[in-house]
Design a protein around this motif. Structure first.
Motif, short mmCIF file in Angstrom:
data_model
loop_
_atom_site.label_atom_id
_atom_site.label_comp_id
_atom_site.label_asym_id
_atom_site.label_seq_id
_atom_site.Cartn_x
_atom_site.Cartn_y
_atom_site.Cartn_z
N SER A 114 0.83 -1.19 0.00
CA SER A 114 0.00 0.00 0.00
C SER A 114 0.87 1.25 0.00
CB SER A 114 -0.94 0.03 1.22
OG SER A 114 -1.86 -1.03 1.17
N LEU A 115 0.34 2.31 -0.58
CA LEU A 115 1.01 3.60 -0.63
C LEU A 115 -0.01 4.67 -0.25
CD1 LEU A 115 3.34 4.87 -3.45
CD2 LEU A 115 1.46 6.29 -2.67
N ILE A 116 0.38 5.59 0.63
CA ILE A 116 -0.51 6.67 1.05
C ILE A 116 0.02 7.98 0.50
CG2 ILE A 116 -1.47 7.93 3.02
CD1 ILE A 116 -1.30 5.36 4.62
N HIS A 117 -0.86 8.76 -0.12
CA HIS A 117 -0.44 9.99 -0.80
C HIS A 117 -1.42 11.12 -0.49
CE1 HIS A 117 1.33 12.49 -3.98
NE2 HIS A 117 0.09 12.74 -4.40
N LYS A 168 -14.46 11.12 -8.62
CA LYS A 168 -13.41 12.13 -8.68
C LYS A 168 -12.69 12.23 -7.34
CE LYS A 168 -16.33 15.33 -9.96
NZ LYS A 168 -17.53 14.53 -10.28
N ILE A 169 -11.41 12.62 -7.38
CA ILE A 169 -10.61 12.81 -6.18
C ILE A 169 -10.27 14.30 -6.08
CG2 ILE A 169 -8.51 12.19 -4.93
CD1 ILE A 169 -8.40 9.65 -6.62
N ARG A 170 -10.63 14.92 -4.97
CA ARG A 170 -10.42 16.35 -4.80
C ARG A 170 -9.07 16.65 -4.15
NH1 ARG A 170 -14.88 19.64 -5.43
NH2 ARG A 170 -16.87 18.59 -5.70
N LYS A 171 -8.63 17.86 -4.36
CA LYS A 171 -7.42 18.35 -3.70
C LYS A 171 -7.62 18.31 -2.19
CE LYS A 171 -6.71 22.75 -3.67
NZ LYS A 171 -6.46 24.13 -4.12
N GLY A 172 -6.59 17.87 -1.47
CA GLY A 172 -6.66 17.77 -0.01
C GLY A 172 -7.04 16.40 0.49
N CYS A 173 -7.48 15.50 -0.41
CA CYS A 173 -7.81 14.14 0.01
C CYS A 173 -6.53 13.35 0.29
CB CYS A 173 -8.60 13.41 -1.08
SG CYS A 173 -10.34 13.88 -1.18
N VAL A 174 -6.62 12.38 1.17
CA VAL A 174 -5.56 11.40 1.37
C VAL A 174 -6.00 10.13 0.66
CG1 VAL A 174 -4.33 9.97 3.03
CG2 VAL A 174 -4.80 12.36 3.56
N ILE A 175 -5.20 9.68 -0.30
CA ILE A 175 -5.57 8.48 -1.04
C ILE A 175 -4.66 7.33 -0.65
CG2 ILE A 175 -6.59 9.69 -3.00
CD1 ILE A 175 -4.01 9.34 -4.54
N PRO A 199 -11.53 12.08 2.26
CA PRO A 199 -11.59 13.55 2.32
C PRO A 199 -11.46 14.04 3.76
CG PRO A 199 -13.77 12.64 1.88
CD PRO A 199 -12.83 11.48 1.98
N VAL A 200 -10.22 14.12 4.24
CA VAL A 200 -9.96 14.40 5.66
C VAL A 200 -10.43 15.78 6.08
CG1 VAL A 200 -8.04 12.79 5.87
CG2 VAL A 200 -7.60 15.11 5.06
N ARG A 207 -14.95 7.89 3.46
CA ARG A 207 -13.97 7.26 2.57
C ARG A 207 -14.70 6.52 1.45
NH1 ARG A 207 -8.63 4.82 3.99
NH2 ARG A 207 -8.20 3.10 2.55
N TYR A 208 -14.17 6.59 0.22
CA TYR A 208 -14.85 5.97 -0.91
C TYR A 208 -13.84 5.39 -1.89
CZ TYR A 208 -13.70 10.41 -3.24
OH TYR A 208 -13.04 11.49 -3.76
N ARG A 209 -14.29 4.44 -2.71
CA ARG A 209 -13.47 3.82 -3.74
C ARG A 209 -13.42 4.75 -4.95
NH1 ARG A 209 -12.44 -1.28 -3.95
NH2 ARG A 209 -11.68 -0.72 -1.88
N ALA A 210 -12.22 5.19 -5.33
CA ALA A 210 -12.07 6.15 -6.41
C ALA A 210 -11.68 5.51 -7.73
CB ALA A 210 -11.04 7.21 -6.03
N ALA A 211 -10.87 4.44 -7.68
CA ALA A 211 -10.40 3.82 -8.93
C ALA A 211 -9.99 2.38 -8.66
CB ALA A 211 -9.22 4.60 -9.52
N SER A 212 -9.95 1.59 -9.73
CA SER A 212 -9.49 0.19 -9.63
C SER A 212 -8.99 -0.27 -10.99
CB SER A 212 -10.62 -0.73 -9.14
OG SER A 212 -11.70 -0.71 -10.06
N ALA A 213 -8.10 -1.25 -10.97
CA ALA A 213 -7.54 -1.76 -12.23
C ALA A 213 -6.82 -3.07 -11.99
CB ALA A 213 -6.58 -0.74 -12.84
N PHE A 214 -6.50 -3.76 -13.08
CA PHE A 214 -5.67 -4.97 -13.05
C PHE A 214 -4.44 -4.72 -13.91
CE2 PHE A 214 -9.71 -6.72 -11.75
CZ PHE A 214 -9.36 -7.69 -10.82
N PHE A 215 -3.27 -5.00 -13.34
CA PHE A 215 -2.00 -4.85 -14.05
C PHE A 215 -1.39 -6.24 -14.28
CE2 PHE A 215 -2.73 -0.78 -12.23
CZ PHE A 215 -2.00 0.15 -12.94
N THR A 216 -0.77 -6.44 -15.42
CA THR A 216 -0.07 -7.68 -15.71
C THR A 216 1.42 -7.40 -15.83
OG1 THR A 216 -1.99 -8.58 -16.88
CG2 THR A 216 0.13 -9.66 -17.25
N TYR A 217 2.22 -8.16 -15.09
CA TYR A 217 3.67 -7.98 -15.06
C TYR A 217 4.37 -9.26 -15.49
CZ TYR A 217 3.88 -3.44 -12.73
OH TYR A 217 3.79 -2.11 -12.44
#
Length: 275
Positions: A114-117, A168-175, A199-200, A207-217
């Motif tokens: 996980s990564l927090i931004h 959508k993800i707004r400015k100031g959110c922690v994702i 949205p702190v 808290r809500y789900r903003a995006a999702s995807a599958f990556f192949t490596y």
């Protein structure tokens, strides 16, 4: 694409529905010493126009003029397919990646990351919403960490399957960008990445789900040749790995078939990204 090469990016509208636009993007790399050019990446992006005065209002798209009737029919099929894919992901929006203490090697929990931004002004458009490319970059980084932890080798992105932006993800959110292994074949691995926004500074929104995807490596040797991928260990429910389940097996097999076609092409052209 390698360091020192010049990137040529071309894009064009290939289909329009009432409220969306399909854009095909191709990336060519050029070796400035030899003049050699090669196709390194291609993608299909879907956009929705929003009102400048009310960003929650979706506008209608001016229709595009097609040179052939078949182009419109083929575009409509792609539109319906991506629309169905987005609908299928909505039922899983409650999923979360839960940490597990002392996970066993090669299990889902062992490599999950996980990564927090914190979303700042440089991440956003003029209207204060995160650029889609910023979110995609963070998702690819997390997926790469998951793949590297699983394989312990150099890895590269082979393909990305339908990044769906649910909100959508707004400015100031922690994702929070979370990734987990969902499938492995002999030469490829599939990773699901989820993006949750918190949205702190706004107590009225949860808290809500903003995006999702599958990556192949793909795992590579130092010589750039594909290596066998350690097989994912599936743990039965109730045995310490809440993410281990077989519901991704069918789509994982389909992803493996896709990546095998990608591997054949990239052996000649070179891999575009590594960690």
């Amino acid at each position: 694409m390698c360091i020192g090469e010049v990137a040529h990016v071309s894009a064009g509208i290939t289909y329009t529905s009432k409220h969306s636009v399909e854009v095909q993007v191709n990336v060519m790399s050029e070796n400035i010493l030899t003049g050699t050019k090669k196709l390194t990446n291609k993608a299909t992006l879907w956009y929705v126009p929003l009102s400048l005065k009310n960003v929650d209002k979706v506008l209608e798209v001016p229709p595009v003029v097609y040179s052939r009737q078949e182009q419109e029919e083929e575009g409509r099929k792609r539109y319906e397919a991506q629309k169905l894919e987005r609908m299928e992901t909505k039922w899983r929006n409650g999923d979360i990646v839960q940490p597990v203490l002392n996970p066993e090697p090669n299990t889902v929990s062992y490599s999950q990351s996980s990564l927090i931004h914190l979303v700042g002004p440089s991440d956003c458009t003029l209207h204060g919403f995160v650029h889609g490319g910023v979110t995609m970059k963070l998702m690819d980084e997390v997926a790469g960490i998951v793949a590297a932890r699983h394989c312990k080798t150099n890895i590269v992105t082979a393909s990305v399957d339908a990044i769906n932006f649910h909100d959508k993800i707004r400015k100031g959110c922690v994702i929070t960008i979370s990734g987990r292994m969902t499938f492995t074949s002999n030469k490829s691995m599939e990773i699901e990445v989820l993006v949750d926004a918190d949205p702190v500074v706004d107590n009225s929104q949860k808290r809500y789900r903003a995006a999702s995807a599958f990556f192949t490596y793909v795992s590579l040797s130092q010589e750039g040749k594909p290596l066998p991928v350690p097989q994912l260990v599936r743990r039965p429910r109730g045995h310490g790995d809440p993410h281990s389940r077989c519901r991704f097996a069918v789509r994982g097999v389909n992803a493996h078939r896709t990546v095998m076609r990608v591997i054949k092409g990239k052996r000649q052209r070179g891999w575009h990204r590594g960690i």
